[in-house]
Write an enzyme that holds these catalytic residues in place. Sequence first.
Site, short mmCIF file in Angstrom:
data_model
loop_
_atom_site.label_atom_id
_atom_site.label_comp_id
_atom_site.label_asym_id
_atom_site.label_seq_id
_atom_site.Cartn_x
_atom_site.Cartn_y
_atom_site.Cartn_z
N GLN A 1 -10.25 -4.01 -3.70
CA GLN A 1 -11.54 -3.47 -3.27
C GLN A 1 -12.60 -3.69 -4.36
OE1 GLN A 1 -12.39 -1.94 -0.23
NE2 GLN A 1 -14.41 -2.31 -1.08
N ARG B 1 0.87 -1.18 0.00
CA ARG B 1 0.00 0.00 0.00
C ARG B 1 0.90 1.22 0.00
NH1 ARG B 1 -5.45 1.36 3.38
NH2 ARG B 1 -6.16 -0.11 1.81
N ARG C 1 -13.83 -8.73 1.36
CA ARG C 1 -12.40 -8.44 1.17
C ARG C 1 -11.56 -9.65 1.58
NH1 ARG C 1 -10.25 -3.33 0.84
NH2 ARG C 1 -8.39 -4.59 0.50
N ASP D 1 -17.44 7.09 -1.96
CA ASP D 1 -16.19 6.98 -1.19
C ASP D 1 -15.89 8.36 -0.63
OD1 ASP D 1 -13.76 6.14 -0.14
OD2 ASP D 1 -12.68 6.22 -2.05
N CYS E 1 -16.56 1.62 0.23
CA CYS E 1 -15.40 0.77 0.52
C CYS E 1 -14.99 0.86 1.99
CB CYS E 1 -14.23 1.17 -0.37
SG CYS E 1 -13.77 2.90 -0.18
N HIS F 1 -7.29 0.68 -6.63
CA HIS F 1 -7.55 -0.19 -5.47
C HIS F 1 -8.23 -1.47 -5.99
CE1 HIS F 1 -7.89 -1.35 -1.45
NE2 HIS F 1 -8.77 -0.49 -0.97
N1 CP Z 1 -11.47 -0.33 2.09
C1 CP Z 1 -10.19 -0.37 2.53
O1 CP Z 1 -9.23 -0.59 1.77
O2 CP Z 1 -10.06 -0.19 3.86
P1 CP Z 1 -8.68 0.04 4.67
O3 CP Z 1 -8.12 1.36 4.18
O4 CP Z 1 -9.09 0.07 6.10
O5 CP Z 1 -7.76 -1.08 4.33
N1 NVA Z 2 -10.10 6.64 -1.63
C1 NVA Z 2 -9.76 6.20 -0.30
C2 NVA Z 2 -9.97 4.73 -0.17
C3 NVA Z 2 -9.66 4.14 1.18
C4 NVA Z 2 -9.87 2.67 1.24
C5 NVA Z 2 -8.33 6.57 0.01
O1 NVA Z 2 -7.46 6.39 -0.86
O2 NVA Z 2 -8.06 7.05 1.11
#
Ligand code: CP
Ligand code: NVA
Length: 327
Positions: free
Chosen positions: A150, A120, A310, A242, A282, A147
């Site tokens: 997701q 990440r 997930r 989101d 998400c 992502h």
């Molecule tokens: N939806 C998602 O990726 O959640 P986190 O950021 O908590 O991993």
């Molecule tokens: N768009 C959000 C998604 C988190 C799971 C972010 O990148 O923070």
Amino acid sequence: MSGTFPAVREQWRLRPRQGAKRDLLSLHDLTVEEMEHLLRLAAEVKANPGAFRHALQGRSLALVFEKPSLRTRVTFEVGMAQLGGHAVYLAPADVGLGRRESVRDVARNLGRWVQGIVVRTFGQKILEEMAAAAPVPVINALTDLLHPCQALADLLTLQQHRGRLQGLRLAYVGDGNNVAHSLLHAAARAGMHLTVASPSGYEPDAAILAQALEVAPTTGAILRVIHDPTEAVRDADAVYTDVWTSMGQESESEQRRRVFASYQVNADLMKRAKPDALFLHCLPAHRGEEVTDEVLDGPHSVVLDQAENRLYVAKAVLLALLDEVTA
Ligand code: CP
Ligand code: NVA
């Protein structure tokens, strides 16, 4: 060493391309059939977890996270354990990707100890650099751009609740961000009708939209990007939103709150969709901003099913990508 552990069943794995290992950096790297395969495998893992209990015995996985996480971290760690393997979590302060050590050196070191790397990070380029240098599969656990895990869980959730994906009408209301981008890739492959409604200047990336539009004719998917949220949700089977401010954009949050104010998914907006329209997010949610409590906690919300799914997606991705122990 490879003889010590059970082989990962050939039928679960994505085929290597030109003999090279497979990564999951973007859903755009998957054929329509490969995405279907991952969704089928995730459904199988969900229905019959016992059958996969020892599948990754003896394998280890590194999680290199440069941003916070609840769902992604827990589902990959728990998923790996449920498959008989082991995961090591590396927090933002631990590795210092590209600061304490070059991305390439981190990738090459990890490749000597683990059979897969879940990353990440911020730039998609960092992820690509990691994948190019690592001798083991690299999985995108969220970048600023995409992502993919997701979006796979989102499709699994829609399938579970509606019994099909082909022709399903999904409205995404809000920021044209990483989640919206992977949904475009996913919807194109699933033959869905996805309308994204974003304020001017916050639309999905044109190059990502073009990638999705390339695939759409092969499945009958219809993809649109517009500005009007009411128009987007009209007759929708499901409405998705989101956060307006993603991780890393915190300094823009004031301005974004103003720009996105008319993009809130509330009971009024949900009334414009089909009467039984599902609500997806998400998570994490910023309650009272992009979504009201009433919708998020309401009877049509499937956000916790998404979160649960997930786990099955993480397990399917690991089964599909992790190879024999090579180190
Ligand atoms: N939806 C998602 O990726 O959640 P986190 O950021 O908590 O991993
Ligand atoms: N768009 C959000 C998604 C988190 C799971 C972010 O990148 O923070």
